[in-house]
Structure formats: structure tokens, C-alpha cells
Design an enzyme around this catalytic site. Structure first.
Site, short mmCIF file in Angstrom:
data_model
loop_
_atom_site.label_atom_id
_atom_site.label_comp_id
_atom_site.label_asym_id
_atom_site.label_seq_id
_atom_site.Cartn_x
_atom_site.Cartn_y
_atom_site.Cartn_z
N SER A 17 0.81 -1.22 0.00
CA SER A 17 0.00 0.00 0.00
C SER A 17 0.84 1.26 0.00
O SER A 17 0.49 2.25 -0.66
CB SER A 17 -0.93 0.00 1.22
N HIS A 56 0.24 4.98 4.08
CA HIS A 56 -0.38 5.48 2.85
C HIS A 56 -0.05 6.97 2.66
O HIS A 56 0.31 7.40 1.56
CB HIS A 56 -1.89 5.32 2.89
#
Length: 239
Positions: free
Chosen positions: A142, A206
Site C-alpha cells: 500500500s 499510505h
């Protein structure tokens, strides 16, 4: 959820690094215990134990990474290719498939590969620094894929993105990429603020990855005009 449709000008060899990353992640997932497809890992508690050991071996454990424990220095790299479940894998790979091709075409194969792995490792290390006492394993691509999104925002802000918003009854609405990606970033930021210290989604990774990707694209390509991709093939994704 988003469903992106846009024209891609693909090089003669295609986005080979993007496809290669997707293939490696998928293969390792199928061969590992998280997929549940290999009977050799057992079932029930035996399978859960095998999964836990697998994540601890190849994932980032912040407390161990920062202590310099043997065998942990390469885990920020190995963790990029490990995923916790089918939804985790498919969501990440779909985002990479949708946004990675155009970013790779713009950067070139080698530079894109180094960008992806470098930003991914830094995002995981940044998360570890912020959660130095955590013993939870951190796995997944991610952070690296968020970096791709950040670079995409800078390089192709006017690419058309069709977004499906649940609170609008999943009506397909088309927006420029910058609106959708800024909205995505805001959601990650709000989720990171509300996340506790327990296991779950590493929203901070993220955010770090997205910021790194955007800053890299700004530093590398500012002042350089990015040509609109010619019509050649069409990509779509629905993470």
C-alpha cells in the site's frame, strides 16, 4: 471505489515492471499461507499459526526493525510483496494496474521500479518510526502504491476518473484525477487520525507514500511538460 477509464500510450514492451510486480505479488500470495489454497499449511489454528509466523518472518515489526535485530533490515523490502488476505491483495493490485502503467511509461522501467520499491520501503520505515513500540507485523504494497498515486496526481492531474460514491447510490460521476486523488488522500488522513494503536490498516504509511510520490514527481518533472497519452489501449480499475 473508483472505476478509471482513460487512454494509455504504452511503450513497445508495455508496462512490464507494473505487470511484473503484480505477477510476483500474486504468485507469492498464492504460494503462501494467507491464500488458504495450500493444504500443507493445515487448517484452523494451524493455518492461523502459519500465517502469523509468515507475516512475522517477512513483514515489518517496528520494534524489531528499529532495534536493529538480525534479519530485519530487509523486511521493509520483503513486506512490499506480502499481503494479508485476498481483499488486501486484489485492492492493491487493482490500484497498481490502473495507475502504474502511465506512471511507468512517464518515468521509464528502471526508474519506476526504483521509485516504487524506494518509496514503499521509506513509507514502511516512516510508519515504524511513528509506532516504535509496536510488535504488530506490517505487510503489503500500500505504501508503494500510494506513492504511485501521489506521482500520478502531479503528472496527470487532468486524467478523467469515474468515481462511484456509495453515499450517492454508486452513481458514476467523472472528475479530473486531482479531485479524486485529493479526496482519497483526505480520507486516508481522517482515517489515520482516528486509527488506534492496535492492528489494522496502516493509513500513516499510505500518507507517507503518497507524499513521497508527489514530492518525487514534483522535484523530477517540474518545468517539464507532460504530454497527454495518445489513444492506444484502455485501462480500468475498481478497487
Amino acid at each position: 471505489m473508483i472505476d478509471w477509464r482513460g487512454s494509455l500510450r504504452v511503450a513497445a514492451t508495455g508496462p512490464s515492471v507494473t505487470y511484473g510486480l503484480i505477477g510476483v505479488c500474486a504468485l507469492l500470495f498464492v504460494l503462501g499461507p494467507a491464500s488458504g489454497l495450500r493444504t500443507g499449511y493445515g487448517t484452523g489454528e494451524s493455518l492461523l499459526a502459519a500465517q502469523g509466523a509468515y507475516f512475522e518472518r517477512w513483514g515489518v515489526i517496528p520494534s524489531e526493525l528499529l532495534s536493529g535485530a538480525p534479519g530485519t533490515l530487509l523486511t521493509p523490502f520483503s513486506a512490499l510483496f506480502v499481503h494479508g488476505n485476498w481483499l488486501h491483495l486484489l485492492g492493491n493490485m487493482l490500484f497498481l494496474f490502473v495507475f502504474g502503467a502511465m506512471a511507468e511509461e512517464r518515468m521509464g522501467h528502471l526508474r519506476f521500479g526504483l521509485f516504487y520499491t524506494g518509496c514503499g520501503c521509506l513509507a514502511l520505515c516512516g510508519y515504524a518510526l511513528a509506532h516504535a513500540g509496536s510488535d504488530q507485523s506490517l505487510v503489503g504494497a500500500s505504501g508503494a502504491i500510494s506513492a504511485v498515486l501521489g506521482a500520478f496526481l502531479y503528472l496527470f492531474p487532468r486524467a478523467r476518473v469515474t468515481s462511484l460514491f456509495p453515499f450517492l447510490f454508486f452513481l458514476p460521476l467523472r472528475f479530473p484525477a486531482w479531485i479524486v486523488l485529493v479526496f482519497w488522500f483526505a480520507l486516508q488522513w481522517l482515517a489515520a487520525r482516528g486509527a488506534g494503536s492496535g492492528p489494522g490498516v496502516a493509513y500513516l504509511a499510505h500518507l507517507i507514500g503518497f507524499g513521497l510520490g508527489f514530492l518525487y514527481a514534483w522535484a523530477r518533472y517540474r518545468g517539464i511538460r507532460v504530454k497527454a497519452p495518445a489513444a492506444a489501449t484502455e485501462g480500468e480499475g475498481q478497487p
